[in-house]
Write an enzyme that holds these catalytic residues in place. Structure first.
Site, PDB file in Angstrom:
ATOM      1  N   GLY A  22      29.377  18.141  -9.736  1.00 11.45           N
ATOM      2  CA  GLY A  22      30.198  17.169  -9.985  1.00 11.45           C
ATOM      3  C   GLY A  22      30.004  16.021  -9.018  1.00 11.45           C
ATOM      4  O   GLY A  22      30.102  15.962  -7.932  1.00 11.45           O
ATOM      5  N   VAL A  90      26.135  22.442 -15.949  1.00 10.76           N
ATOM      6  CA  VAL A  90      26.046  23.899 -15.636  1.00 10.76           C
ATOM      7  C   VAL A  90      26.678  24.685 -16.567  1.00 10.76           C
ATOM      8  O   VAL A  90      28.147  24.594 -16.904  1.00 10.76           O
ATOM      9  CB  VAL A  90      26.639  24.129 -14.340  1.00 10.76           C
ATOM     10  CG1 VAL A  90      26.929  25.461 -13.839  1.00 10.76           C
ATOM     11  CG2 VAL A  90      25.785  23.442 -13.009  1.00 10.76           C
ATOM     12  N   GLU A 180      50.536   3.374 -16.959  1.00 10.08           N
ATOM     13  CA  GLU A 180      49.371   2.050 -16.671  1.00 10.08           C
ATOM     14  C   GLU A 180      49.087   1.493 -18.102  1.00 10.08           C
ATOM     15  O   GLU A 180      49.001   0.382 -18.328  1.00 10.08           O
ATOM     16  CB  GLU A 180      48.412   2.629 -15.811  1.00 10.08           C
ATOM     17  CG  GLU A 180      48.949   2.744 -14.365  1.00 10.08           C
ATOM     18  CD  GLU A 180      47.805   3.530 -13.566  1.00 10.08           C
ATOM     19  OE1 GLU A 180      47.929   3.644 -12.348  1.00 10.08           O
ATOM     20  OE2 GLU A 180      46.667   3.986 -14.052  1.00 10.08           O
TER      21      GLU A 180
END
Length: 431
Positions: A22, A90, A180
């Site tokens: 990541g 992965v 938002e």
């Protein structure tokens, strides 16, 4: 790549191999903090770029381009001689090995999982086709396409009911992402697109925010939640509290408050941890996060760490929130633990330091808490922008975002209003 290209050292003289899965906030922080340690690092991600997710909603609402808030991972760690970057996914984790999607096996001495979260539709994954969430650049571009396409289709139709449905935008979830997005869509409809259409008035659009509880921004103090609701209403958003979604299809949303005909739905109601955590065979919490030890390692596996949104951990008796600052602090802490191991010292326990919370609502509208002080309105909005520009990953991104923000603020224009993909009826309403 041969299967033993990153073999785990059997000789104590060989530097330990750390595999990080990541390249988000946590993974990148961990990688950079390991740069000065005598270890080899392999950073694996399914995408070749680091994404500044807090500004992703600006891409979805045509305020920024994807490249403004993303940078190639390789360029970000190019100066770290001990870091190798691999593009891959992965799919398996064994005792000392991770397996990639092309069957490549990579051995490790330490493994760090920092793969973040994905959308949660609470058991109704079929809704995703009609209500995309916002986690990736691809998600943002798709949401942008649906928003802008809705206005174009409304311009072409002469049926009043069909036009109303096209000009109805539903945002599900009153957390920071939902708030938002709702505020930004309102600005597009009520400010940006004025005078650009002839058959329709974009200001007649309805922006509906659905929240299943009794207030938006539920993790914020009650006073700020109410302030956020009032600011949304002031921007023209129809905020509906204690309303839950019971169904989503190509033509609308079914709720406990009735059906809403619409073709533009955005999902921001739930998250679940990356499914990578399940590969560890260790206890998970209801959100799929790995329950970790105080040092962020997996119980019974001191060489495996889980950080960021994938980790269920407490600090000073309180759960650590799944936000960028938590991931960054987790990445730095993991590096300290490896340093402690190399020095034969005791690992420290992770302690989260809350540096504040900020959520933008719209032009000159925001709420936040910094150093225990509650902020609202223009002051909070300026603080929000300042913090986010400061923490963008490189100077180029900071400059581009600042210039775009200044232009948008002064002119009400959004320069990234591109509808990508072929213009077809199916493209407007994907099945």
């Amino acid at each position: 790549m041969p299967a033993d290209a990153h073999s785990r050292p059997s000789d104590p003289g060989i530097e330990p191999h750390v595999v990080i899965v990541g390249g988000g906030f946590g993974g990148l922080a961990a990688t950079r903090c390991l740069a000065d340690l005598p270890v080899r690092v392999t950073l694996i991600d399914r995408r070749n770029h680091h994404l500044f997710q807090p500004l992703l909603y600006q891409v979805a609402t045509a305020g920024l381009n994807p490249a403004d808030i993303a940078a190639p991972i390789r360029s970000l760690v190019a100066d770290e001689a001990n870091v190798t970057v691999l593009l891959g996914e992965v799919i398996g984790i064994d005792e000392q090995t991770v397996v990639l999607d092309d069957a490549t096996s990579i051995d490790f001495d330490y493994l760090v999982l920092a793969a973040g979260t994905t959308h949660s539709y609470f058991g109704h994954d079929e809704w995703e086709a009609h209500a995309p969430g916002l986690k990736t650049v691809e998600d943002a571009i798709e949401i942008r396409r649906r928003i802008l396409t809705a206005f174009e289709r409304a311009e072409r139709t002469t049926d009043a009911a069909a036009r109303e449905a096209e000009l109805t935008f539903v945002v599900v979830g009153g957390g920071p992402t939902g708030v938002e997005l709702a505020g930004a869509i309102a600005e597009i409809a009520f400010r940006t697109l004025t005078r650009e259409f002839r058959a329709i008035d974009p200001a007649t659009a309805r922006i509906i925010l659905l929240e299943g509880t009794d207030r938006v921004l539920r993790t914020y103090p009650v006073e700020l939640s109410e302030s956020a609701r009032r600011q949304l209403v002031g921007l023209g958003v129809d905020v509906r509290l204690n309303v839950t979604v019971t169904g989503v299809d190509a033509d609308g949303v079914d709720t406990t408050d009735g059906r809403i005909p619409t073709h533009a739905v955005v999902w921001g109601a739930g998250n679940q941890a990356s499914p990578l955590g399940r590969l560890l065979g260790t206890p998970l919490d209801p959100a799929g996060r790995v329950v970790v030890e105080a040092d962020l390692s997996v119980p019974g596996r001191r060489n495996v760490f889980v950080i960021g949104d994938m980790a269920a951990v407490t600090s000073d008796g309180s759960p650590v929130p799944g936000v960028a600052q938590g991931a960054i602090q987790g990445g730095k802490h993991m590096a300290r633990c490896i340093r402690a191991d190399l020095d034969n010292a005791t690992r420290p326990a992770f302690r989260y330091r809350n540096k504040g919370e900020l959520a933008t609502i719209g032009r000159s509208s925001a709420v936040g808490v910094i150093a225990g002080r509650q902020l609202t309105g223009w002051v909070a909005w300026m603080a929000w922008w300042s913090v986010h520009i400061l923490f963008l990953i490189d100077f180029r991104s900071r400059l581009l975002v600042f210039l775009n923000w200044a232009w948008n603020y002064l002119t009400f224009r959004r320069g990234a209003r591109l509808i990508t993909g072929a213009w077809t009826a199916r493209n407007a309403h994907p099945e």
